[in-house]
Design a protein around this motif. Structure first.
Motif, PDB file in Angstrom:
ATOM      1  N   SER A 111      -9.279 -13.001   9.281  1.00 47.40           N
ATOM      2  CA  SER A 111      -8.737 -13.072   8.217  1.00 47.40           C
ATOM      3  C   SER A 111      -8.277 -12.434   7.133  1.00 47.40           C
ATOM      4  CB  SER A 111      -9.505 -15.670   7.894  1.00 47.40           C
ATOM      5  OG  SER A 111      -8.701 -15.374   6.481  1.00 47.40           O
ATOM      6  N   TRP A 112      -7.113 -12.383   6.398  1.00 46.65           N
ATOM      7  CA  TRP A 112      -7.253 -11.838   5.422  1.00 46.65           C
ATOM      8  C   TRP A 112      -5.721 -12.283   4.833  1.00 46.65           C
ATOM      9  CZ3 TRP A 112      -2.355  -8.644   5.840  1.00 46.65           C
ATOM     10  CH2 TRP A 112      -1.187  -8.721   7.482  1.00 46.65           C
ATOM     11  N   LYS A 113      -5.672 -11.776   3.447  1.00 44.73           N
ATOM     12  CA  LYS A 113      -4.684 -11.943   2.639  1.00 44.73           C
ATOM     13  C   LYS A 113      -3.554 -10.949   2.367  1.00 44.73           C
ATOM     14  CE  LYS A 113      -6.950 -16.260   0.466  1.00 44.73           C
ATOM     15  NZ  LYS A 113      -7.043 -15.821  -1.120  1.00 44.73           N
ATOM     16  N   SER A 114      -4.013  -9.743   2.099  1.00 44.21           N
ATOM     17  CA  SER A 114      -3.115  -8.535   1.976  1.00 44.21           C
ATOM     18  C   SER A 114      -3.970  -6.934   2.200  1.00 44.21           C
ATOM     19  CB  SER A 114      -2.958  -8.381   0.436  1.00 44.21           C
ATOM     20  OG  SER A 114      -4.752  -7.895  -0.170  1.00 44.21           O
ATOM     21  N   GLU A 115      -3.108  -6.232   2.981  1.00 47.04           N
ATOM     22  CA  GLU A 115      -3.414  -4.968   3.082  1.00 47.04           C
ATOM     23  C   GLU A 115      -2.877  -3.898   1.866  1.00 47.04           C
ATOM     24  OE1 GLU A 115      -2.869  -4.398   7.853  1.00 47.04           O
ATOM     25  OE2 GLU A 115      -1.172  -3.811   6.669  1.00 47.04           O
ATOM     26  N   HIS A 116      -3.905  -3.345   1.367  1.00 44.91           N
ATOM     27  CA  HIS A 116      -4.359  -2.719   0.104  1.00 44.91           C
ATOM     28  C   HIS A 116      -4.443  -1.394   0.643  1.00 44.91           C
ATOM     29  CE1 HIS A 116      -6.989  -1.059  -3.818  1.00 44.91           C
ATOM     30  NE2 HIS A 116      -5.288  -1.226  -3.773  1.00 44.91           N
ATOM     31  N   PHE A 117      -3.647  -0.119  -0.346  1.00 41.08           N
ATOM     32  CA  PHE A 117      -3.028   1.140  -0.065  1.00 41.08           C
ATOM     33  C   PHE A 117      -3.375   1.893  -1.710  1.00 41.08           C
ATOM     34  CE2 PHE A 117      -0.986  -1.316   3.118  1.00 41.08           C
ATOM     35  CZ  PHE A 117      -1.343  -0.978   4.112  1.00 41.08           C
ATOM     36  N   ILE A 118      -4.377   2.845  -1.232  1.00 43.31           N
ATOM     37  CA  ILE A 118      -3.921   4.370  -2.217  1.00 43.31           C
ATOM     38  C   ILE A 118      -3.123   5.523  -1.811  1.00 43.31           C
ATOM     39  CG2 ILE A 118      -5.063   5.362  -4.508  1.00 43.31           C
ATOM     40  CD1 ILE A 118      -7.124   2.446  -4.561  1.00 43.31           C
ATOM     41  N   GLU A 140       2.366  11.220  -7.844  1.00 45.12           N
ATOM     42  CA  GLU A 140       2.493   9.694  -8.692  1.00 45.12           C
ATOM     43  C   GLU A 140       1.042   9.418  -8.215  1.00 45.12           C
ATOM     44  OE1 GLU A 140       6.015   7.423  -8.509  1.00 45.12           O
ATOM     45  OE2 GLU A 140       4.944   7.662  -7.093  1.00 45.12           O
ATOM     46  N   ARG A 141      -0.030   8.483  -8.419  1.00 43.61           N
ATOM     47  CA  ARG A 141      -1.138   7.960  -7.536  1.00 43.61           C
ATOM     48  C   ARG A 141       0.046   6.443  -7.578  1.00 43.61           C
ATOM     49  NH1 ARG A 141      -7.238   8.119  -7.377  1.00 43.61           N
ATOM     50  NH2 ARG A 141      -6.428   9.377  -6.481  1.00 43.61           N
ATOM     51  N   ARG A 142       0.318   5.747  -6.262  1.00 41.62           N
ATOM     52  CA  ARG A 142       1.213   4.387  -6.112  1.00 41.62           C
ATOM     53  C   ARG A 142      -0.170   3.694  -5.288  1.00 41.62           C
ATOM     54  NH1 ARG A 142       6.243   3.032  -6.003  1.00 41.62           N
ATOM     55  NH2 ARG A 142       6.466   1.520  -4.492  1.00 41.62           N
ATOM     56  N   GLU A 143       0.270   2.617  -5.701  1.00 41.23           N
ATOM     57  CA  GLU A 143      -1.074   1.475  -5.100  1.00 41.23           C
ATOM     58  C   GLU A 143      -0.371   0.283  -4.697  1.00 41.23           C
ATOM     59  OE1 GLU A 143      -5.657  -0.920  -6.305  1.00 41.23           O
ATOM     60  OE2 GLU A 143      -3.939   0.640  -8.478  1.00 41.23           O
ATOM     61  N   THR A 144      -0.559  -0.335  -3.602  1.00 41.48           N
ATOM     62  CA  THR A 144       0.513  -0.774  -2.990  1.00 41.48           C
ATOM     63  C   THR A 144      -0.094  -2.273  -2.233  1.00 41.48           C
ATOM     64  OG1 THR A 144       1.119  -0.439  -1.042  1.00 41.48           O
ATOM     65  CG2 THR A 144       2.708  -0.061  -2.441  1.00 41.48           C
ATOM     66  N   TRP A 145       0.292  -3.805  -1.969  1.00 40.79           N
ATOM     67  CA  TRP A 145      -0.757  -4.532  -1.700  1.00 40.79           C
ATOM     68  C   TRP A 145       0.271  -5.009  -0.968  1.00 40.79           C
ATOM     69  CZ3 TRP A 145      -1.416  -3.075  -7.006  1.00 40.79           C
ATOM     70  CH2 TRP A 145      -2.776  -3.174  -6.752  1.00 40.79           C
ATOM     71  N   GLU A 146       0.325  -4.999   0.225  1.00 39.16           N
ATOM     72  CA  GLU A 146       1.000  -6.163   1.808  1.00 39.16           C
ATOM     73  C   GLU A 146       0.949  -7.049   1.925  1.00 39.16           C
ATOM     74  OE1 GLU A 146       4.100  -4.447   2.399  1.00 39.16           O
ATOM     75  OE2 GLU A 146       4.019  -2.028   1.839  1.00 39.16           O
ATOM     76  N   ARG A 147       1.647  -8.248   2.203  1.00 36.25           N
ATOM     77  CA  ARG A 147       1.115  -9.772   2.802  1.00 36.25           C
ATOM     78  C   ARG A 147       1.766  -9.468   3.872  1.00 36.25           C
ATOM     79  NH1 ARG A 147      -1.197 -12.544  -1.225  1.00 36.25           N
ATOM     80  NH2 ARG A 147      -0.684 -14.682   0.391  1.00 36.25           N
ATOM     81  N   PHE A 320      -3.928  10.419   1.296  1.00 33.65           N
ATOM     82  CA  PHE A 320      -4.052   8.964   1.718  1.00 33.65           C
ATOM     83  C   PHE A 320      -5.324   8.294   1.675  1.00 33.65           C
ATOM     84  CE2 PHE A 320      -0.786   9.984   4.474  1.00 33.65           C
ATOM     85  CZ  PHE A 320       0.582   9.395   4.268  1.00 33.65           C
ATOM     86  N   ILE A 321      -5.114   8.443  -0.224  1.00 24.87           N
ATOM     87  CA  ILE A 321      -6.319   7.600  -0.314  1.00 24.87           C
ATOM     88  C   ILE A 321      -7.119   6.787   0.131  1.00 24.87           C
ATOM     89  CG2 ILE A 321      -8.367   7.641  -2.175  1.00 24.87           C
ATOM     90  CD1 ILE A 321      -6.701  10.172  -2.447  1.00 24.87           C
ATOM     91  N   ARG A 322      -6.822   5.735   0.734  1.00 25.49           N
ATOM     92  CA  ARG A 322      -7.303   4.185   0.829  1.00 25.49           C
ATOM     93  C   ARG A 322      -6.747   3.146   1.972  1.00 25.49           C
ATOM     94  NH1 ARG A 322     -10.055   0.754  -3.726  1.00 25.49           N
ATOM     95  NH2 ARG A 322     -11.669   2.435  -3.611  1.00 25.49           N
ATOM     96  N   ALA A 323      -6.891   2.648   2.529  1.00 25.69           N
ATOM     97  CA  ALA A 323      -6.555   1.552   3.067  1.00 25.69           C
ATOM     98  C   ALA A 323      -6.988   0.989   3.608  1.00 25.69           C
ATOM     99  CB  ALA A 323      -5.551   2.507   4.714  1.00 25.69           C
ATOM    100  N   GLU A 324      -6.799  -0.542   3.781  1.00 28.42           N
ATOM    101  CA  GLU A 324      -7.858  -1.344   3.813  1.00 28.42           C
ATOM    102  C   GLU A 324      -7.590  -3.180   3.956  1.00 28.42           C
ATOM    103  OE1 GLU A 324     -10.776  -1.847   0.767  1.00 28.42           O
ATOM    104  OE2 GLU A 324      -9.620  -1.750  -1.257  1.00 28.42           O
ATOM    105  N   ARG A 325      -8.083  -3.506   4.838  1.00 27.40           N
ATOM    106  CA  ARG A 325      -7.950  -4.872   4.650  1.00 27.40           C
ATOM    107  C   ARG A 325      -8.720  -6.132   3.268  1.00 27.40           C
ATOM    108  NH1 ARG A 325      -5.694  -7.038  10.833  1.00 27.40           N
ATOM    109  NH2 ARG A 325      -3.230  -5.682  10.472  1.00 27.40           N
ATOM    110  N   LEU A 326      -8.100  -6.840   2.835  1.00 34.08           N
ATOM    111  CA  LEU A 326      -8.159  -7.410   1.069  1.00 34.08           C
ATOM    112  C   LEU A 326      -8.489  -9.826   2.243  1.00 34.08           C
ATOM    113  CD1 LEU A 326      -7.297  -6.403  -1.724  1.00 34.08           C
ATOM    114  CD2 LEU A 326      -8.986  -5.637  -0.421  1.00 34.08           C
ATOM    115  N   PRO A 327     -10.187  -9.416   2.396  1.00 32.36           N
ATOM    116  CA  PRO A 327      -9.843 -11.412   3.062  1.00 32.36           C
ATOM    117  C   PRO A 327      -9.214 -12.172   1.821  1.00 32.36           C
ATOM    118  CG  PRO A 327     -12.121 -10.720   2.375  1.00 32.36           C
ATOM    119  CD  PRO A 327     -11.383  -9.337   2.425  1.00 32.36           C
TER     120      PRO A 327
END
Length: 327
Positions: A111-118, A140-147, A320-327
Protein backbone atom coordinates in the motif's frame (compact mmCIF):
# COMPACT_ATOMS: atom_id res chain seq x y z
CA UNK A 1 16.97 40.33 -14.12
CA UNK A 2 13.82 41.26 -16.05
CA UNK A 3 15.41 44.52 -17.26
CA UNK A 4 18.57 42.70 -18.30
CA UNK A 5 16.53 40.10 -20.17
CA UNK A 6 14.65 42.84 -22.05
CA UNK A 7 17.96 44.45 -22.99
CA UNK A 8 19.27 41.13 -24.30
CA UNK A 9 16.13 40.63 -26.36
CA UNK A 10 16.57 44.05 -27.95
CA UNK A 11 20.12 43.07 -28.97
CA UNK A 12 18.96 39.88 -30.69
CA UNK A 13 20.15 40.18 -34.31
CA UNK A 14 17.74 37.64 -35.83
CA UNK A 15 14.46 39.51 -35.57
CA UNK A 16 13.72 39.14 -39.27
CA UNK A 17 10.00 39.81 -39.39
CA UNK A 18 9.17 36.13 -39.77
CA UNK A 19 6.34 35.92 -37.27
CA UNK A 20 6.30 32.12 -37.00
CA UNK A 21 10.04 31.92 -36.41
CA UNK A 22 9.91 34.81 -33.96
CA UNK A 23 7.08 33.17 -32.02
CA UNK A 24 9.09 29.96 -31.75
CA UNK A 25 12.16 31.87 -30.57
CA UNK A 26 10.19 33.90 -28.04
CA UNK A 27 8.64 30.71 -26.69
CA UNK A 28 12.05 29.18 -26.09
CA UNK A 29 13.45 32.32 -24.49
CA UNK A 30 10.41 32.73 -22.26
CA UNK A 31 10.22 29.12 -21.17
CA UNK A 32 11.71 27.55 -18.05
CA UNK A 33 14.64 25.24 -18.03
CA UNK A 34 13.82 21.99 -19.76
CA UNK A 35 11.85 19.50 -17.70
CA UNK A 36 11.05 15.81 -17.95
CA UNK A 37 9.81 14.73 -21.35
CA UNK A 38 7.34 11.94 -21.90
CA UNK A 39 8.43 8.63 -23.38
CA UNK A 40 7.40 9.69 -26.91
CA UNK A 41 9.60 12.80 -26.80
CA UNK A 42 13.07 12.48 -28.26
CA UNK A 43 15.90 13.56 -25.97
CA UNK A 44 18.16 14.11 -28.96
CA UNK A 45 15.61 16.08 -30.98
CA UNK A 46 15.04 18.43 -28.03
CA UNK A 47 18.75 19.06 -27.57
CA UNK A 48 19.42 19.61 -31.27
CA UNK A 49 16.41 21.88 -31.69
CA UNK A 50 17.34 24.08 -28.75
CA UNK A 51 20.98 24.20 -29.76
CA UNK A 52 20.18 24.95 -33.40
CA UNK A 53 17.92 27.84 -32.45
CA UNK A 54 20.57 29.09 -30.05
CA UNK A 55 23.14 28.97 -32.85
CA UNK A 56 20.88 31.28 -34.82
CA UNK A 57 20.58 33.77 -31.94
CA UNK A 58 24.23 33.90 -31.00
CA UNK A 59 23.93 37.60 -30.20
CA UNK A 60 21.50 36.77 -27.41
CA UNK A 61 23.79 34.35 -25.63
CA UNK A 62 27.16 36.05 -26.10
CA UNK A 63 26.41 39.76 -25.69
CA UNK A 64 25.87 40.95 -22.15
CA UNK A 65 24.08 44.25 -21.45
CA UNK A 66 27.40 45.93 -20.64
CA UNK A 67 28.91 45.18 -24.05
CA UNK A 68 31.41 42.50 -22.99
CA UNK A 69 31.46 39.48 -25.31
CA UNK A 70 33.03 36.77 -23.16
CA UNK A 71 31.09 33.54 -23.72
CA UNK A 72 33.39 30.80 -25.08
CA UNK A 73 33.35 29.73 -28.73
CA UNK A 74 32.86 26.13 -27.56
CA UNK A 75 30.50 25.35 -24.71
CA UNK A 76 31.77 23.95 -21.42
CA UNK A 77 30.74 20.31 -21.02
CA UNK A 78 31.17 17.77 -18.21
CA UNK A 79 33.94 15.22 -18.22
CA UNK A 80 32.66 11.87 -19.55
CA UNK A 81 32.34 8.76 -17.45
CA UNK A 82 35.29 6.41 -17.88
CA UNK A 83 34.31 2.72 -17.86
CA UNK A 84 37.05 0.18 -17.29
CA UNK A 85 36.69 -2.00 -20.35
CA UNK A 86 36.10 -5.70 -19.98
CA UNK A 87 36.17 -8.30 -22.76
CA UNK A 88 32.64 -9.64 -22.31
CA UNK A 89 29.45 -9.68 -24.34
CA UNK A 90 26.72 -7.28 -23.22
CA UNK A 91 24.07 -10.02 -23.35
CA UNK A 92 26.09 -12.23 -20.98
CA UNK A 93 26.57 -9.47 -18.39
CA UNK A 94 22.93 -8.36 -18.60
CA UNK A 95 21.67 -11.92 -18.20
CA UNK A 96 24.00 -12.43 -15.25
CA UNK A 97 22.51 -9.41 -13.46
CA UNK A 98 18.97 -10.41 -14.41
CA UNK A 99 19.46 -13.93 -13.08
CA UNK A 100 20.82 -12.53 -9.83
CA UNK A 101 17.82 -10.28 -9.15
CA UNK A 102 14.85 -12.04 -10.78
CA UNK A 103 13.97 -14.06 -7.71
CA UNK A 104 14.56 -11.35 -5.13
CA UNK A 105 11.64 -10.40 -2.90
CA UNK A 106 9.76 -7.25 -3.82
CA UNK A 107 10.67 -4.68 -1.13
CA UNK A 108 8.03 -2.17 -2.24
CA UNK A 109 5.16 -1.57 0.21
CA UNK A 110 1.90 -3.13 -0.95
CA UNK A 111 0.00 0.00 0.00
CA UNK A 112 1.54 3.29 -1.06
CA UNK A 113 0.56 6.91 -1.58
CA UNK A 114 3.28 8.20 -3.87
CA UNK A 115 6.46 7.28 -5.66
CA UNK A 116 9.41 9.51 -4.83
CA UNK A 117 12.30 10.23 -7.20
CA UNK A 118 15.48 12.30 -6.99
CA UNK A 119 17.85 12.77 -9.89
CA UNK A 120 20.55 15.16 -11.10
CA UNK A 121 20.31 16.38 -14.69
CA UNK A 122 22.36 18.44 -17.11
CA UNK A 123 21.92 19.13 -20.82
CA UNK A 124 23.58 21.34 -23.39
CA UNK A 125 20.26 23.17 -23.82
CA UNK A 126 20.10 24.21 -20.15
CA UNK A 127 18.92 27.79 -19.53
CA UNK A 128 18.86 29.94 -16.41
CA UNK A 129 16.98 33.24 -16.37
CA UNK A 130 16.44 32.76 -20.12
CA UNK A 131 20.20 32.64 -20.75
CA UNK A 132 21.85 29.54 -22.13
CA UNK A 133 24.95 29.11 -20.00
CA UNK A 134 27.84 27.90 -22.15
CA UNK A 135 30.68 28.97 -19.84
CA UNK A 136 29.90 26.49 -17.03
CA UNK A 137 28.22 23.17 -16.37
CA UNK A 138 25.32 23.78 -13.98
CA UNK A 139 23.39 20.61 -13.13
CA UNK A 140 19.91 20.59 -11.62
CA UNK A 141 18.62 18.40 -8.80
CA UNK A 142 15.00 17.49 -9.39
CA UNK A 143 12.70 15.81 -6.86
CA UNK A 144 9.27 14.49 -7.83
CA UNK A 145 6.34 12.75 -6.15
CA UNK A 146 4.01 10.73 -8.42
CA UNK A 147 0.61 9.53 -7.21
CA UNK A 148 -1.64 6.65 -8.33
CA UNK A 149 -3.82 8.91 -10.48
CA UNK A 150 -0.89 10.35 -12.41
CA UNK A 151 -0.87 13.67 -10.56
CA UNK A 152 2.49 14.87 -9.34
CA UNK A 153 4.41 17.62 -7.64
CA UNK A 154 8.02 18.53 -8.11
CA UNK A 155 10.73 20.89 -7.05
CA UNK A 156 14.16 21.62 -8.46
CA UNK A 157 17.29 23.49 -7.52
CA UNK A 158 20.40 24.27 -9.53
CA UNK A 159 23.62 22.80 -8.18
CA UNK A 160 26.97 24.60 -7.95
CA UNK A 161 28.63 25.35 -11.31
CA UNK A 162 31.32 22.93 -12.44
CA UNK A 163 34.48 23.73 -14.40
CA UNK A 164 37.18 21.60 -15.95
CA UNK A 165 39.85 24.25 -15.31
CA UNK A 166 40.44 27.74 -13.95
CA UNK A 167 40.10 29.34 -17.37
CA UNK A 168 36.50 28.14 -17.64
CA UNK A 169 35.74 29.65 -14.24
CA UNK A 170 37.27 32.98 -15.28
CA UNK A 171 35.15 33.07 -18.45
CA UNK A 172 32.01 32.24 -16.47
CA UNK A 173 32.71 35.02 -13.96
CA UNK A 174 33.33 37.56 -16.74
CA UNK A 175 30.07 36.46 -18.39
CA UNK A 176 28.09 37.44 -15.27
CA UNK A 177 28.32 34.30 -13.10
CA UNK A 178 24.84 33.15 -14.15
CA UNK A 179 23.82 30.34 -11.79
CA UNK A 180 26.11 31.40 -8.95
CA UNK A 181 23.11 31.56 -6.62
CA UNK A 182 20.85 28.49 -6.57
CA UNK A 183 17.86 28.75 -8.90
CA UNK A 184 14.77 27.12 -7.41
CA UNK A 185 11.39 26.24 -8.91
CA UNK A 186 8.42 24.03 -8.08
CA UNK A 187 5.11 22.98 -9.55
CA UNK A 188 2.30 20.47 -9.75
CA UNK A 189 0.38 18.63 -12.45
CA UNK A 190 -3.13 17.22 -12.41
CA UNK A 191 -4.27 13.62 -12.76
CA UNK A 192 -3.42 11.77 -15.96
CA UNK A 193 -6.46 10.10 -17.47
CA UNK A 194 -4.29 7.61 -19.40
CA UNK A 195 -1.93 6.00 -16.93
CA UNK A 196 0.78 3.55 -17.94
CA UNK A 197 -0.28 1.11 -15.22
CA UNK A 198 1.82 -1.46 -13.41
CA UNK A 199 4.24 -3.08 -15.86
CA UNK A 200 4.35 -6.86 -16.31
CA UNK A 201 7.22 -9.07 -15.17
CA UNK A 202 7.56 -11.15 -18.36
CA UNK A 203 10.01 -10.13 -21.05
CA UNK A 204 7.43 -9.89 -23.83
CA UNK A 205 4.92 -8.16 -21.59
CA UNK A 206 7.51 -5.62 -20.52
CA UNK A 207 8.58 -5.09 -24.13
CA UNK A 208 5.01 -4.27 -25.12
CA UNK A 209 4.56 -1.99 -22.09
CA UNK A 210 7.73 -0.04 -22.85
CA UNK A 211 7.04 0.22 -26.60
CA UNK A 212 3.56 1.70 -26.02
CA UNK A 213 2.42 0.90 -29.54
CA UNK A 214 5.72 1.66 -31.28
CA UNK A 215 8.18 -0.73 -32.89
CA UNK A 216 10.76 -1.52 -30.23
CA UNK A 217 14.38 -1.33 -31.31
CA UNK A 218 17.57 -0.47 -29.41
CA UNK A 219 17.29 3.25 -30.26
CA UNK A 220 13.78 3.54 -28.86
CA UNK A 221 14.72 1.43 -25.83
CA UNK A 222 17.56 3.81 -24.94
CA UNK A 223 15.08 6.65 -25.33
CA UNK A 224 12.35 5.13 -23.17
CA UNK A 225 14.24 3.52 -20.29
CA UNK A 226 15.61 6.73 -18.71
CA UNK A 227 12.09 8.15 -18.83
CA UNK A 228 10.46 5.12 -17.24
CA UNK A 229 13.03 4.84 -14.48
CA UNK A 230 12.25 8.41 -13.44
CA UNK A 231 8.50 7.93 -13.14
CA UNK A 232 8.09 4.31 -11.96
CA UNK A 233 9.58 2.27 -9.13
CA UNK A 234 10.20 -1.20 -10.59
CA UNK A 235 10.18 -4.47 -8.70
CA UNK A 236 13.19 -6.80 -8.94
CA UNK A 237 11.31 -9.07 -11.38
CA UNK A 238 10.38 -6.09 -13.56
CA UNK A 239 13.98 -4.86 -13.62
CA UNK A 240 15.12 -8.36 -14.62
CA UNK A 241 12.69 -8.26 -17.55
CA UNK A 242 14.08 -4.87 -18.61
CA UNK A 243 17.64 -6.19 -18.56
CA UNK A 244 16.66 -9.25 -20.61
CA UNK A 245 15.07 -7.00 -23.25
CA UNK A 246 18.36 -5.11 -23.44
CA UNK A 247 20.22 -8.42 -23.73
CA UNK A 248 18.10 -9.35 -26.77
CA UNK A 249 18.96 -6.18 -28.71
CA UNK A 250 21.63 -5.91 -31.41
CA UNK A 251 24.27 -3.21 -31.26
CA UNK A 252 24.51 -2.86 -27.47
CA UNK A 253 28.09 -3.06 -26.19
CA UNK A 254 29.28 -3.80 -22.68
CA UNK A 255 31.54 -0.83 -21.87
CA UNK A 256 32.76 -2.15 -18.52
CA UNK A 257 32.60 -1.14 -14.88
CA UNK A 258 32.28 2.56 -14.15
CA UNK A 259 31.91 4.96 -11.24
CA UNK A 260 28.95 7.26 -11.82
CA UNK A 261 28.71 10.94 -10.90
CA UNK A 262 27.34 10.02 -7.46
CA UNK A 263 30.36 7.80 -6.72
CA UNK A 264 28.51 4.48 -7.18
CA UNK A 265 29.89 1.51 -9.09
CA UNK A 266 27.84 0.16 -11.97
CA UNK A 267 27.98 -1.78 -15.22
CA UNK A 268 27.85 0.37 -18.38
CA UNK A 269 26.17 -0.55 -21.66
CA UNK A 270 26.50 1.67 -24.72
CA UNK A 271 24.71 2.10 -28.04
CA UNK A 272 26.34 4.01 -30.91
CA UNK A 273 24.09 5.14 -33.75
CA UNK A 274 22.65 8.16 -35.55
CA UNK A 275 19.41 8.26 -33.58
CA UNK A 276 17.62 11.49 -34.55
CA UNK A 277 20.42 12.69 -36.81
CA UNK A 278 23.98 13.22 -35.64
CA UNK A 279 26.21 10.28 -34.61
CA UNK A 280 26.05 9.78 -30.88
CA UNK A 281 26.79 7.28 -28.15
CA UNK A 282 24.31 6.72 -25.34
CA UNK A 283 25.22 4.82 -22.19
CA UNK A 284 23.08 3.25 -19.49
CA UNK A 285 24.68 2.32 -16.15
CA UNK A 286 23.02 -0.33 -13.96
CA UNK A 287 23.64 -1.39 -10.38
CA UNK A 288 24.90 -5.01 -10.66
CA UNK A 289 23.33 -5.96 -7.31
CA UNK A 290 19.82 -4.56 -7.84
CA UNK A 291 19.41 -3.87 -11.56
CA UNK A 292 18.45 -0.26 -10.79
CA UNK A 293 19.35 2.33 -13.40
CA UNK A 294 22.07 4.54 -11.94
CA UNK A 295 22.89 6.86 -14.81
CA UNK A 296 22.24 7.85 -18.41
CA UNK A 297 24.78 9.69 -20.54
CA UNK A 298 24.83 10.92 -24.12
CA UNK A 299 27.90 11.92 -26.11
CA UNK A 300 28.17 13.51 -29.55
CA UNK A 301 30.78 11.80 -31.73
CA UNK A 302 32.95 13.15 -34.57
CA UNK A 303 30.30 15.13 -36.44
CA UNK A 304 29.00 17.80 -34.04
CA UNK A 305 26.81 19.52 -36.64
CA UNK A 306 25.69 22.95 -35.41
CA UNK A 307 26.40 22.17 -31.77
CA UNK A 308 29.13 24.43 -30.39
CA UNK A 309 31.02 21.62 -28.63
CA UNK A 310 34.14 19.59 -29.25
CA UNK A 311 33.80 16.09 -30.76
CA UNK A 312 33.06 13.37 -28.19
CA UNK A 313 31.64 15.85 -25.68
CA UNK A 314 28.92 14.85 -23.22
CA UNK A 315 25.78 16.74 -24.22
CA UNK A 316 23.34 15.35 -21.65
CA UNK A 317 23.30 13.21 -18.54
CA UNK A 318 21.00 12.08 -15.74
CA UNK A 319 22.08 10.54 -12.45
CA UNK A 320 19.30 8.65 -10.69
CA UNK A 321 19.77 9.20 -6.98
CA UNK A 322 16.64 7.70 -5.45
CA UNK A 323 13.45 5.84 -6.42
CA UNK A 324 11.09 4.63 -3.70
CA UNK A 325 7.47 4.07 -2.85
CA UNK A 326 6.17 5.98 0.14
CA UNK A 327 3.36 4.40 2.22
Amino acid sequence: MHDIDQTLRSLNPVRTGNEAAQAQLDGILAGPRRTVRGPQRSRWAWTVTAAAVTAGVIGYVVVDPFGVAVQPALAATPAPLHPRHADRQAADVLEEIAGRIAGQADPRPKSWKSEHFIRDDWALSTRFDNVQVTSAVIPERRETWERHDGSSRWKSMSLPPQFQDGRQRDIWEKAGSVGKEPVRSAGTSGPDAVGAGEPPTTVEGMRTWLADGQKMGPGLLYEVLPERFQDHVFSSAQRAAVLRILASMDGIVYAGTVEDRAGRTGEAFSLTDRFDGLPNKRTLVFDPATGNLLAYEEQILDDTGRLNVRPHSVIEYSTFIRAERLP
